[in-house]
Every structure is written in C-alpha cells, then in structure tokens.
Design an enzyme around this catalytic site. Structure first.
Site, PDB file in Angstrom:
ATOM      1  N   ASN A 141      98.064  21.896  45.564  1.00  0.00           N
ATOM      2  CA  ASN A 141      99.171  21.142  44.971  1.00  0.00           C
ATOM      3  C   ASN A 141      99.528  21.819  43.655  1.00  0.00           C
ATOM      4  O   ASN A 141      98.629  22.158  42.886  1.00  0.00           O
ATOM      5  CB  ASN A 141      98.704  19.696  44.724  1.00  0.00           C
ATOM      6  CG  ASN A 141      99.855  18.768  44.437  1.00  0.00           C
ATOM      7  OD1 ASN A 141     100.654  19.017  43.532  1.00  0.00           O
ATOM      8  ND2 ASN A 141      99.959  17.703  45.212  1.00  0.00           N
TER       9      ASN A 141
ATOM     10  N   TYR B 151     100.198  24.640  23.019  1.00  0.00           N
ATOM     11  CA  TYR B 151     101.624  24.821  23.269  1.00  0.00           C
ATOM     12  C   TYR B 151     101.894  25.981  24.234  1.00  0.00           C
ATOM     13  O   TYR B 151     101.491  27.105  23.974  1.00  0.00           O
ATOM     14  CB  TYR B 151     102.360  25.077  21.938  1.00  0.00           C
ATOM     15  CG  TYR B 151     103.841  25.184  22.174  1.00  0.00           C
ATOM     16  CD1 TYR B 151     104.552  24.069  22.617  1.00  0.00           C
ATOM     17  CD2 TYR B 151     104.515  26.388  22.025  1.00  0.00           C
ATOM     18  CE1 TYR B 151     105.900  24.157  22.887  1.00  0.00           C
ATOM     19  CE2 TYR B 151     105.868  26.481  22.277  1.00  0.00           C
ATOM     20  CZ  TYR B 151     106.551  25.364  22.706  1.00  0.00           C
ATOM     21  OH  TYR B 151     107.886  25.454  22.982  1.00  0.00           O
TER      22      TYR B 151
ATOM     23  N   HIS C 102     112.979  33.464  25.250  1.00  0.00           N
ATOM     24  CA  HIS C 102     112.931  32.310  26.162  1.00  0.00           C
ATOM     25  C   HIS C 102     114.349  31.834  26.447  1.00  0.00           C
ATOM     26  O   HIS C 102     114.683  30.673  26.229  1.00  0.00           O
ATOM     27  CB  HIS C 102     112.136  31.169  25.522  1.00  0.00           C
ATOM     28  CG  HIS C 102     110.707  31.493  25.257  1.00  0.00           C
ATOM     29  ND1 HIS C 102     109.722  31.340  26.199  1.00  0.00           N
ATOM     30  CD2 HIS C 102     110.079  31.969  24.144  1.00  0.00           C
ATOM     31  CE1 HIS C 102     108.549  31.686  25.688  1.00  0.00           C
ATOM     32  NE2 HIS C 102     108.750  32.080  24.437  1.00  0.00           N
TER      33      HIS C 102
ATOM     34  N   LYS D 106     108.017  24.044  26.366  1.00  0.00           N
ATOM     35  CA  LYS D 106     108.217  22.613  26.583  1.00  0.00           C
ATOM     36  C   LYS D 106     108.130  22.340  28.091  1.00  0.00           C
ATOM     37  O   LYS D 106     108.032  23.261  28.884  1.00  0.00           O
ATOM     38  CB  LYS D 106     109.583  22.224  26.004  1.00  0.00           C
ATOM     39  CG  LYS D 106     109.665  20.838  25.422  1.00  0.00           C
ATOM     40  CD  LYS D 106     108.660  20.561  24.320  1.00  0.00           C
ATOM     41  CE  LYS D 106     108.597  19.104  23.955  1.00  0.00           C
ATOM     42  NZ  LYS D 106     107.486  18.817  23.033  1.00  0.00           N
TER      43      LYS D 106
ATOM     44  N   ASP E  24     108.733  28.156  34.476  1.00  0.00           N
ATOM     45  CA  ASP E  24     109.183  29.264  33.630  1.00  0.00           C
ATOM     46  C   ASP E  24     108.244  30.426  33.917  1.00  0.00           C
ATOM     47  O   ASP E  24     107.063  30.376  33.567  1.00  0.00           O
ATOM     48  CB  ASP E  24     109.106  28.821  32.166  1.00  0.00           C
ATOM     49  CG  ASP E  24     109.470  29.951  31.197  1.00  0.00           C
ATOM     50  OD1 ASP E  24     109.548  31.113  31.630  1.00  0.00           O
ATOM     51  OD2 ASP E  24     109.658  29.643  30.000  1.00  0.00           O
TER      52      ASP E  24
ATOM     53  N   SER F 124     127.023   3.974  47.936  1.00  0.00           N
ATOM     54  CA  SER F 124     126.650   3.059  49.036  1.00  0.00           C
ATOM     55  C   SER F 124     125.315   2.362  48.830  1.00  0.00           C
ATOM     56  O   SER F 124     124.358   2.616  49.554  1.00  0.00           O
ATOM     57  CB  SER F 124     126.559   3.808  50.365  1.00  0.00           C
ATOM     58  OG  SER F 124     127.740   4.417  50.654  1.00  0.00           O
TER      59      SER F 124
HETATM   60  C1  F6R Z   1     110.753  26.369  23.375  1.00  0.00           C
HETATM   61  C2  F6R Z   1     110.623  27.807  23.547  1.00  0.00           C
HETATM   62  C3  F6R Z   1     110.998  28.696  22.439  1.00  0.00           C
HETATM   63  C4  F6R Z   1     109.767  29.386  21.848  1.00  0.00           C
HETATM   64  C5  F6R Z   1     110.146  30.284  20.645  1.00  0.00           C
HETATM   65  C6  F6R Z   1     108.943  31.067  20.103  1.00  0.00           C
HETATM   66  O1  F6R Z   1     110.321  25.695  24.507  1.00  0.00           O
HETATM   67  O2  F6R Z   1     110.190  28.257  24.585  1.00  0.00           O
HETATM   68  O3  F6R Z   1     111.714  28.020  21.444  1.00  0.00           O
HETATM   69  O4  F6R Z   1     108.822  28.442  21.435  1.00  0.00           O
HETATM   70  O5  F6R Z   1     111.133  31.194  21.036  1.00  0.00           O
HETATM   71  O6  F6R Z   1     108.406  31.780  21.168  1.00  0.00           O
HETATM   72  P1  F6R Z   1     107.175  32.789  21.002  1.00  0.00           P
HETATM   73  O7  F6R Z   1     106.070  32.034  20.324  1.00  0.00           O
HETATM   74  O8  F6R Z   1     106.876  33.182  22.414  1.00  0.00           O
HETATM   75  O9  F6R Z   1     107.687  33.935  20.166  1.00  0.00           O
HETATM   76 MG    MG Z   2     109.967  30.415  28.278  1.00  0.00          MG
HETATM   77 MG    MG Z   3     112.236  26.384  29.604  1.00  0.00          MG
END
Ligand code: F6R
Ligand code: MG
Ligand code: MG
Length: 419
Positions: free
Chosen positions: A143, A267, A57, A270, A50, A281
């Site tokens: 890597n 965090y 997101h 994810k 990402d 096969s």
């Molecule tokens: C889950 C994800 C989103 C963010 C949420 C809050 O993997 O990426 O659900 O956790 O949108 O995002 P922020 O903290 O960046 O505002």
């Molecule tokens: Mg994201």
């Molecule tokens: Mg993602």
C-alpha cells in the site's frame, strides 16, 4: 463491495405462503445477501507524489509525465486499469486511474508506485531537483499509504451519468480542503441544493480524521455542524477525509490525508493534497462544488511549507509555483465516468469567472508577504516543529538565562489532548 440486505423473518416461514416464482426471487435475494452477487462498481484512484521537478520545486518535467504515462498505458492494455489520466500541479505528479479493484487495492497501489519509481528514475537521470523526494521507502509493501504518496480513492456504482471533479493542490496540506468541502456539503449559503433540493436536504455525514492520532469520527450536518467546525478549524490536525450522503450513505467526496512530514518526522515538502467530489443528481451541482474556491482562503504551505498564503485556483497551464514558491495553487479537472472510462477533462478553473479570485489572491499574497518572517504569515510553533526551524532555535537554547523574580505562565485551567 457486496450488496447488503436483511430479512426480518426466516426464509422458510416466508416460502410456505408464497408460490414458486416468488421462491425463485427469494433465492436470488438470499444469494445477494451472502455476497454471491457483486454489484459492478467502479473505483476512481487519484495517487500523487513529488518525484522531482524542474528549476527547483517548481514544475514537473514532461519526460517524467511521459515515463509515468508509459507504465499506466501498459497496465491499461493488460486490463489492470480501465482508464487513466496523468497530469501535474506544480512539482506534484498526479495519477488519475479507474478500475474495478476497490480502494486500497495492492495491485493498483503497486502500479502507482512503479509509475513513480520510473518517473523518479528519469528525474534522477535529468538531474531534476529533489528527484525521488516523496518516495520515502526503497521497497513497496502492499500500500502506498505511509510510503510518501498522497491517495484519494472512492468506489461507487456509476449513475447513468457520473460527473466528478478532481482537485489537486501544490504547496499546501490536506486540511486546505476543509473549508471548501465543508461549504460544499454543509453551508446553505454556498450550496442552494441543501435548501431546495429534496435529494440533498437531509444533509451529509463527515468523517473527520485526526492525523496526529490516526483516528477518525463521523459527524452529521446540519445537526452537528458546530462540532464539525470545532475540529476542522484546526486544519493541520483534523481533516475532512470522506463525506457521505446521509440518506443512503453514498460516498460523495474523499480527500487525501497523508501528511508527509508527520510520516517522516521531518520536513520533506508539504503534503500537497488531492480530492475527488461527485457532482449533480443528488450531489451538489458542479457550480456549487466550485463556488467555495472563489474565496482564496489562507492555507498553510507556500515557501518551505512554513507560511500561510491564499489558495489560488488556476487553469492547468498556470499550475506552477513561482512567486515565493507559490502562492499555493489549485487545479480542478472535471470528468464524466462511463463504464470506468474517463471522459474529459474539463479544466474547471480556466474561466474568467475566477479572475477576481486570482486577483484577490495576488492582493492577499502581497499583504501576507509584507509580514516577512512574522506570524501569522509564518506558521505557528506546532507547525514549525516539522520544519527546519527547530535546528536553528536549538542553537539558542543554552544562551537563555533565568530572569530573577520572573513569573512563569500557568497551565491553562482546562487542558485537552484534542488540541
Ligand atoms: C515547499 C517547497 C519549497 C521548498 C524551498 C526550499 O513545499 O517545496 O518551498 O521548501 O524551495 O527547498 P530546498 O530546501 O530543497 O532548497
Ligand atoms: Mg518538490
Ligand atoms: Mg508539491
């Protein structure tokens, strides 16, 4: 990478009783044993990250796909990779590459890293959200594992026709593949071939990886099926990493096991996983591989990586996370691999046969959402450790006072470090 063989008697003893022609064959054979002869193998690498997305997101911006495509196209023209396909699921940029370098090849990982860097630079320029999110390090160090991206790679000698399925998910974690991969390779109620095809009938071996301790165990199905389930039923910790066909150890499936939050200790989105599965096969048929995804099972992820929700298989055009930043999405692309070329893709879930799955997923999403901040919609304490909840809870710590005469919980009679 080399062919493996053993001779029970010394070559000299055998030569005495054989003519020259046979001697010639023996020399070739011994060369093979020494690894002089290398089998021509193809590697499929799926590496994802990402690097920033549009309107939260939500979805990868086409300009970042273009930036990564340019880097891979140059590598293809120079012969470093044979073929590639760039796509996305939600906010994850997915690089699918074929080459002859084997798994964990530094040149290929560096190429992926450079493609992500270029794409992240575009994301920054466009002010995309969370630009460069998964690139946990400034510098590449041989890597990409441990630096943020997720990796699934397998090397094999191509069969005359080599169908593969590549699965890519957003807003969930690698353990989300435990249930479907188990069902594909070990559940006779899912995979008819386990019962009726002699080529599958011996079963498969599962490498189960412990993401907390960085160790793995190989278990064999059907004999050790219950042991496998005792581990992989905890998908936040034990992940099916690879599957091998038992009768010849041929690689059948591989899943990315990188857990971003565990690497970062906090965090950072994810650990949206990818998987490669070989089909037909002697391996499960494509339909047997897709079948377990007709059940939208509950996975960890969704909003803020902190909720259980149904894994919804969608066509590529719906690979974007909207409702409550989800529900967790899965796409599947089918390819034929021919001399390293990627023929395809076929958009595997672009089919009304999965409409009811999607409808059920929406019902489950409604049902789960009605729990609001309560478990089991919200994840349990071990998983929340890696979210932003601890900093909220820490504020309350000092406000607790002892309750006189209260009984504290006893330690369990049997403790294990395996849980
Ligand atoms: C889950 C994800 C989103 C963010 C949420 C809050 O993997 O990426 O659900 O956790 O949108 O995002 P922020 O903290 O960046 O505002
Ligand atoms: Mg994201
Ligand atoms: Mg993602």
């Amino acid at each position: 990478m080399s062919a493996v063989c053993t001779l029970k008697e010394p070559v000299s003893t055998l030569v005495k009783s054989l003519n020259l022609k046979v001697l010639e064959s023996l020399i070739t054979l011994s060369a093979m044993c020494k690894g002089v002869y290398m089998a021509e193998k193809t590697t499929v690498s799926v590496i994802k990250a990402d690097i920033g997305s549009l309107a939260g997101h939500h979805i990868v911006h086409p300009d970042t796909i273009a930036a990564a495509t340019k880097v891979l196209a140059e590598a293809k023209s120079k012969g470093l990779i044979i073929d590639f396909y760039v796509t996305n699921v939600g906010d994850d940029l997915e690089l699918i590459m074929t080459h002859k370098k084997g798994v964990d090849a530094p040149e290929i990982h560096e190429l992926a890293w450079n493609a992500f860097k270029e794409a992240a630079a575009v994301a920054k320029e466009l002010g995309l959200y969370a630009a460069g999110q998964d690139l946990l390090s400034e510098a590449f160090s041989g890597n990409v594992r441990g630096l943020g991206p997720g990796v699934a790679e397998m090397e094999f000698t191509e069969r005359p026709s080599e169908p593969i399925a590549i699965f890519m998910a957003d807003k969930t974690e690698p353990g989300a593949f435990n249930l479907p991969i188990f069902r594909i390779f070990a559940d006779p109620f899912n995979t008819a071939g386990l019962v009726i095809d002699p080529k599958l009938h011996d079963g498969f071996k599962f490498e189960v990886y412990d993401v907390f301790e960085g160790r793995s165990v190989i278990l064999s199905a059907p004999e050790e099926m219950y042991d496998i389930l005792a581990l992989i039923g905890t998908p936040g910790r034990y992940i099916i990493r690879r599957v091998f066909r038992k009768k010849d150890d041929e690689i059948a499936a591989v899943v990315s096991v990188e857990r971003l939050n565990l690497m970062a200790g906090r965090y950072v989105g994810k650990d949206d996983p990818v998987a490669i599965v070989r089909a037909q096969s002697g391996f499960p048929a494509l339909g047997e591989i897709l079948e377990p995804f007709s059940f939208p099972h509950l996975v960890a992820g969704w909003m803020r990586g902190s909720h259980h929700g149904p894994l919804m298989p969608v066509p590529q055009r719906y690979a974007k996370c909207t409702r409550f930043d989800g529900p967790p999405r899965l796409i599947g692309l089918g390819f034929q691999v021919k001399n390293g070329r990627l023929i395809g893709p076929a958009d595997l879930f672009d089919d009304p046969a999965f409409d009811e799955t999607r409808r059920l997923a929406q019902l489950i999403a409604d049902y789960m959402r009605r729990h609001g901040p309560f478990m089991p919609h919200r994840l349990g304490p071990e998983e929340m450790e890696y979210t932003t909840l601890p900093s909220v809870l820490n504020k309350l710590k000092d406000r607790f006072t002892e309750v006189k005469g209260a009984i504290k919980a006893k330690e369990p009679k049997e403790k294990t470090e395996m849980l």
